[in-house]
Design a protein around this motif. Structure first.
Motif, PDB file in Angstrom:
ATOM      1  N   LEU A  53       0.834  -1.201   0.000  1.00 57.31           N
ATOM      2  CA  LEU A  53       0.000   0.000   0.000  1.00 57.31           C
ATOM      3  C   LEU A  53       0.868   1.250   0.000  1.00 57.31           C
ATOM      4  O   LEU A  53       0.611   2.202  -0.747  1.00 57.31           O
ATOM      5  CB  LEU A  53      -0.924  -0.002   1.222  1.00 57.31           C
ATOM      6  N   ALA A  54       1.921   1.264   0.824  1.00 58.12           N
ATOM      7  CA  ALA A  54       2.802   2.428   0.898  1.00 58.12           C
ATOM      8  C   ALA A  54       3.450   2.724  -0.452  1.00 58.12           C
ATOM      9  O   ALA A  54       3.651   3.889  -0.819  1.00 58.12           O
ATOM     10  CB  ALA A  54       3.878   2.194   1.960  1.00 58.12           C
ATOM     11  N   LEU A  55       3.757   1.670  -1.204  1.00 53.97           N
ATOM     12  CA  LEU A  55       4.423   1.836  -2.500  1.00 53.97           C
ATOM     13  C   LEU A  55       3.463   2.232  -3.618  1.00 53.97           C
ATOM     14  O   LEU A  55       3.893   2.768  -4.645  1.00 53.97           O
ATOM     15  CB  LEU A  55       5.139   0.539  -2.888  1.00 53.97           C
ATOM     16  N   THR A  56       2.169   1.993  -3.431  1.00 51.58           N
ATOM     17  CA  THR A  56       1.210   2.213  -4.519  1.00 51.58           C
ATOM     18  C   THR A  56       0.167   3.284  -4.247  1.00 51.58           C
ATOM     19  O   THR A  56      -0.525   3.712  -5.170  1.00 51.58           O
ATOM     20  CB  THR A  56       0.469   0.897  -4.849  1.00 51.58           C
ATOM     21  N   THR A  57       0.005   3.710  -2.990  1.00 50.56           N
ATOM     22  CA  THR A  57      -1.116   4.590  -2.641  1.00 50.56           C
ATOM     23  C   THR A  57      -1.070   5.927  -3.365  1.00 50.56           C
ATOM     24  O   THR A  57      -2.102   6.547  -3.609  1.00 50.56           O
ATOM     25  CB  THR A  57      -1.190   4.807  -1.121  1.00 50.56           C
ATOM     26  N   ARG A  58       0.127   6.376  -3.722  1.00 48.11           N
ATOM     27  CA  ARG A  58       0.233   7.642  -4.447  1.00 48.11           C
ATOM     28  C   ARG A  58      -0.479   7.575  -5.793  1.00 48.11           C
ATOM     29  O   ARG A  58      -1.007   8.575  -6.287  1.00 48.11           O
ATOM     30  CB  ARG A  58       1.710   8.000  -4.631  1.00 48.11           C
ATOM     31  N   LYS A  59      -0.532   6.377  -6.389  1.00 51.33           N
ATOM     32  CA  LYS A  59      -1.159   6.207  -7.698  1.00 51.33           C
ATOM     33  C   LYS A  59      -2.607   5.728  -7.604  1.00 51.33           C
ATOM     34  O   LYS A  59      -3.452   6.130  -8.407  1.00 51.33           O
ATOM     35  CB  LYS A  59      -0.347   5.214  -8.536  1.00 51.33           C
ATOM     36  N   ILE A  60      -2.895   4.850  -6.629  1.00 56.82           N
ATOM     37  CA  ILE A  60      -4.230   4.227  -6.607  1.00 56.82           C
ATOM     38  C   ILE A  60      -5.111   4.763  -5.485  1.00 56.82           C
ATOM     39  O   ILE A  60      -6.289   4.406  -5.403  1.00 56.82           O
ATOM     40  CB  ILE A  60      -4.129   2.701  -6.505  1.00 56.82           C
ATOM     41  N   GLY A  61      -4.577   5.610  -4.602  1.00 52.96           N
ATOM     42  CA  GLY A  61      -5.392   6.215  -3.561  1.00 52.96           C
ATOM     43  C   GLY A  61      -5.616   5.317  -2.359  1.00 52.96           C
ATOM     44  O   GLY A  61      -4.851   4.379  -2.106  1.00 52.96           O
ATOM     45  N   ARG A  62      -6.698   5.589  -1.625  1.00 59.74           N
ATOM     46  CA  ARG A  62      -6.993   4.864  -0.389  1.00 59.74           C
ATOM     47  C   ARG A  62      -8.248   3.983  -0.502  1.00 59.74           C
ATOM     48  O   ARG A  62      -8.303   2.890   0.018  1.00 59.74           O
ATOM     49  CB  ARG A  62      -7.222   5.825   0.787  1.00 59.74           C
ATOM     50  N   LEU A  63      -9.259   4.500  -1.195  1.00 57.73           N
ATOM     51  CA  LEU A  63     -10.551   3.813  -1.207  1.00 57.73           C
ATOM     52  C   LEU A  63     -10.550   2.569  -2.086  1.00 57.73           C
ATOM     53  O   LEU A  63     -11.222   1.586  -1.755  1.00 57.73           O
ATOM     54  CB  LEU A  63     -11.652   4.778  -1.649  1.00 57.73           C
ATOM     55  N   LEU A  64      -9.805   2.581  -3.189  1.00 51.34           N
ATOM     56  CA  LEU A  64      -9.712   1.380  -4.010  1.00 51.34           C
ATOM     57  C   LEU A  64      -9.059   0.233  -3.240  1.00 51.34           C
ATOM     58  O   LEU A  64      -9.601  -0.884  -3.224  1.00 51.34           O
ATOM     59  CB  LEU A  64      -8.954   1.667  -5.307  1.00 51.34           C
ATOM     60  N   PRO A  65      -7.915   0.446  -2.567  1.00 50.36           N
ATOM     61  CA  PRO A  65      -7.361  -0.637  -1.743  1.00 50.36           C
ATOM     62  C   PRO A  65      -8.316  -1.098  -0.647  1.00 50.36           C
ATOM     63  O   PRO A  65      -8.357  -2.291  -0.322  1.00 50.36           O
ATOM     64  CB  PRO A  65      -6.092  -0.014  -1.145  1.00 50.36           C
ATOM     65  N   GLN A  66      -9.078  -0.162  -0.083  1.00 51.02           N
ATOM     66  CA  GLN A  66     -10.024  -0.552   0.966  1.00 51.02           C
ATOM     67  C   GLN A  66     -11.101  -1.472   0.401  1.00 51.02           C
ATOM     68  O   GLN A  66     -11.452  -2.480   1.031  1.00 51.02           O
ATOM     69  CB  GLN A  66     -10.659   0.690   1.595  1.00 51.02           C
ATOM     70  N   ASN A  67     -11.601  -1.149  -0.782  1.00 50.53           N
ATOM     71  CA  ASN A  67     -12.611  -2.011  -1.409  1.00 50.53           C
ATOM     72  C   ASN A  67     -12.028  -3.372  -1.792  1.00 50.53           C
ATOM     73  O   ASN A  67     -12.657  -4.412  -1.577  1.00 50.53           O
ATOM     74  CB  ASN A  67     -13.185  -1.323  -2.651  1.00 50.53           C
ATOM     75  N   ILE A  68     -10.818  -3.375  -2.365  1.00 48.97           N
ATOM     76  CA  ILE A  68     -10.177  -4.639  -2.743  1.00 48.97           C
ATOM     77  C   ILE A  68      -9.948  -5.503  -1.505  1.00 48.97           C
ATOM     78  O   ILE A  68     -10.222  -6.711  -1.503  1.00 48.97           O
ATOM     79  CB  ILE A  68      -8.834  -4.371  -3.457  1.00 48.97           C
ATOM     80  N   GLY A  69      -9.456  -4.873  -0.437  1.00 53.11           N
ATOM     81  CA  GLY A  69      -9.181  -5.620   0.784  1.00 53.11           C
ATOM     82  C   GLY A  69     -10.422  -6.254   1.379  1.00 53.11           C
ATOM     83  O   GLY A  69     -10.423  -7.439   1.732  1.00 53.11           O
ATOM     84  N   PHE A  70     -11.490  -5.472   1.488  1.00 53.42           N
ATOM     85  CA  PHE A  70     -12.733  -6.016   2.040  1.00 53.42           C
ATOM     86  C   PHE A  70     -13.268  -7.160   1.166  1.00 53.42           C
ATOM     87  O   PHE A  70     -13.740  -8.182   1.677  1.00 53.42           O
ATOM     88  CB  PHE A  70     -13.789  -4.922   2.145  1.00 53.42           C
ATOM     89  N   ALA A  71     -13.221  -6.987  -0.165  1.00 48.94           N
ATOM     90  CA  ALA A  71     -13.743  -8.021  -1.069  1.00 48.94           C
ATOM     91  C   ALA A  71     -12.978  -9.336  -0.902  1.00 48.94           C
ATOM     92  O   ALA A  71     -13.578 -10.416  -0.850  1.00 48.94           O
ATOM     93  CB  ALA A  71     -13.657  -7.533  -2.516  1.00 48.94           C
ATOM     94  N   LEU A  72     -11.645  -9.245  -0.771  1.00 42.95           N
ATOM     95  CA  LEU A  72     -10.853 -10.462  -0.617  1.00 42.95           C
ATOM     96  C   LEU A  72     -10.962 -11.027   0.795  1.00 42.95           C
ATOM     97  O   LEU A  72     -10.802 -12.238   0.996  1.00 42.95           O
ATOM     98  CB  LEU A  72      -9.401 -10.187  -1.005  1.00 42.95           C
ATOM     99  N   ASP A  73     -11.228 -10.171   1.781  1.00 45.83           N
ATOM    100  CA  ASP A  73     -11.528 -10.679   3.127  1.00 45.83           C
ATOM    101  C   ASP A  73     -12.742 -11.603   3.072  1.00 45.83           C
ATOM    102  O   ASP A  73     -12.759 -12.684   3.675  1.00 45.83           O
ATOM    103  CB  ASP A  73     -11.825  -9.521   4.091  1.00 45.83           C
ATOM    104  N   VAL A  74     -13.774 -11.153   2.363  1.00 46.32           N
ATOM    105  CA  VAL A  74     -14.983 -11.970   2.216  1.00 46.32           C
ATOM    106  C   VAL A  74     -14.648 -13.300   1.543  1.00 46.32           C
ATOM    107  O   VAL A  74     -15.096 -14.375   1.982  1.00 46.32           O
ATOM    108  CB  VAL A  74     -16.053 -11.217   1.388  1.00 46.32           C
ATOM    109  N   LEU A  75     -13.832 -13.236   0.494  1.00 46.80           N
ATOM    110  CA  LEU A  75     -13.480 -14.441  -0.254  1.00 46.80           C
ATOM    111  C   LEU A  75     -12.712 -15.441   0.615  1.00 46.80           C
ATOM    112  O   LEU A  75     -13.088 -16.621   0.694  1.00 46.80           O
ATOM    113  CB  LEU A  75     -12.647 -14.065  -1.481  1.00 46.80           C
ATOM    114  N   PHE A  76     -11.665 -14.981   1.277  1.00 44.78           N
ATOM    115  CA  PHE A  76     -10.803 -15.901   2.024  1.00 44.78           C
ATOM    116  C   PHE A  76     -11.486 -16.450   3.279  1.00 44.78           C
ATOM    117  O   PHE A  76     -11.462 -17.653   3.538  1.00 44.78           O
ATOM    118  CB  PHE A  76      -9.489 -15.214   2.392  1.00 44.78           C
TER     119      PHE A  76
END
Length: 462
Positions: free
Chosen positions: A310-333
């Motif tokens: 996240l630290a290496l990519t947040t400048r390009k992808i922001g905060r909310l997209l990682p939050q959505n990806i993380g929650f979605a994969l939490d549900v999956l796993f």
């Protein structure tokens, strides 16, 4: 129009910025260390003190409950009287309570001491995040907050290693586990001994000369004439400090709910798994204390990798997209592990993939982003208050989860427990997707982000 922030938003990262991130982040290290060491200590305390599910839950939840109170009061104090005023008090509280916890004589005394320790931890959350956000240049703010939060997982990993080493010393090792938390607290006290107040806080409280002094300290090469001109313009924009209740006004309610609900949902699964991972692994077939703690160390290192990404990519992808990806994969796993566990004992390879996958993407997403979104979405006079409120609500959710998890686990078993935790992640995903639209902080300045609610009514401070 506020002009002074332009100067420190465009500064180059220097040694002062790095020291600020480390000194603030080490407070987060203490949180990760202490909230994780209890997972190891419980391996000894449960049989030694014959703890039942209720007592185990209270011990696990005590620090989190204290953190809820600490965050609530600490955030408001920080907005009214300054970030610096509590920066040493909170760590001193942690230091004293950590030592005294090692001398607890029964479960009640340990619960009380752990609660007091949690107050110190909770006060540090809004302070550290606000402090970093208000000092970092806008292009590096997201990565700076992310790198600081890696210290949480480093603290958790170090506590697992220390716990593993101390575990070999005998049945009283849990005392030294708690006392060991006082050592890094000393380092934090030393690093923070002469940190300045933030220029943004000084400007919000109409103290431009103090802000100018700190800016010169942070960046001696800055153009003094330009800074004086900017401060003169800033004075024309003076506003009263808003009351805590402003967070619940219609203009800010969407942001308030966005920082509260996802963090609460994340903490229900996150802290439950962190504190009870060694115990839960036993029910999945990992019975050795040493093996469980080694899993714990790997768990923390995988989480560290997620935050680093996240630290290496947040400048390009922001905060909310990682939050959505993380929650979605939490549900999956978690959902996959739960469904398998309903019908059979999950094989070790599936346990590793699902738990480590959850850990990596949860920390790439909501495990990190929920910590620093509150300080990016609100203006200076509400920043620490908003984070303190979010800290308090998240810790209430975490404490409830930690308290109930042993009883729920005993009642419903492995499969349904994982499915319940997956459902909380689904709620976090839905809320972030709905409420987070058009609220991505990105690389904008804190002032630009907060100005997207110009209709917010001013309320004099109570």
């Amino acid at each position: 129009m506020q002009l002074i922030h332009i100067h420190f938003d465009n500064l180059k990262i220097n040694s002062q910025h790095r020291r600020i991130v480390i000194a603030a982040g080490l407070g987060i290290f203490l949180d990760g260390y202490d909230l994780s060491i209890i997972a190891v200590a419980l391996l000894l305390l449960k049989p030694q003190w014959h703890l039942g599910a209720v007592q185990t839950g209270l011990l696990g939840a005590a620090t989190l409950a204290g953190a809820a109170l600490g965050g609530l009061i600490g955030g408001r104090i920080a907005d009214r009287y300054g970030r610096k005023i509590l920066y040493l008090i909170d760590v001193a509280t942690f230091f004293i309570a950590a030592i005294l916890s090692g001398f607890a004589w029964d479960v009640s005394s340990l619960i009380i001491l752990r609660f007091i320790l949690g107050i110190g931890v909770g006060m540090d959350y809004p302070l550290s995040s606000s402090y970093i956000a208000e000092f970092m240049p806008k292009m590096q703010r997201g990565s700076g907050l992310s790198w600081a939060f890696t210290l949480w997982m480093i603290g958790a990993a170090v506590s697992a290693v220390i716990g593993l080493l101390l575990l070999q010393t005998g049945p009283e090792a849990w005392r030294w586990m708690f006392i060991s938390g006082a050592l890094p607290a000393l380092a934090v006290l030393w690093l923070r001994r002469n940190l300045p107040e933030t220029p943004r806080w000084y400007m919000a409280h109409n103290r431009p000369q103090d802000a100018l002094r700190v800016l010169r300290q942070i960046s001696p090469e800055a153009d003094s004439q330009a800074l004086h001109a900017a401060i003169a313009a800033q004075k024309q924009d003076e506003q009263p400090i808003r009351a805590w209740a402003t967070l619940f006004q219609p203009a800010w309610m969407r942001r308030t709910l966005l920082i509260l609900i996802p963090w609460m949902m994340m903490d229900i699964s996150g802290y439950g798994l962190i504190i009870y991972l060694p115990t839960l692994l036993g029910s999945f077939g990992v019975h050795s204390h040493t093996a469980a703690l080694l899993w714990n160390v790997i768990f923390d290192l995988v989480a560290l990798g997620g935050i680093a990404l996240l630290a290496l990519t947040t400048r390009k992808i922001g905060r909310l997209l990682p939050q959505n990806i993380g929650f979605a994969l939490d549900v999956l796993f978690l959902g996959t592990l739960g469904l398998v566990a309903l019908v059979a004992q999950p094989p070790l390879w599936l346990l590793a993939i699902t738990l480590f996958g959850y850990t990596f993407f949860n920390n790439f997403g909501p495990g990190s982003t929920t910590w620093f979104l509150p300080v990016e979405l609100f203006p200076t006079d509400l920043r620490a208050s908003a984070h303190g409120l979010a800290t308090a609500c998240s810790r209430v959710a975490a404490a409830t989860s930690v308290f109930l998890l042993p009883s729920v686990h005993a009642a419903v078993g492995d499969g349904w427990l994982m499915l319940i935790l997956a459902f909380t992640a689904l709620i976090g995903l839905i809320v972030t997707m709905i409420l987070g639209r058009n609220l991505e902080p990105g690389n904008r300045s804190l002032e630009e982000i907060s100005e997207t609610d110009p209709e917010a009514a001013l309320q004099p401070a109570a």
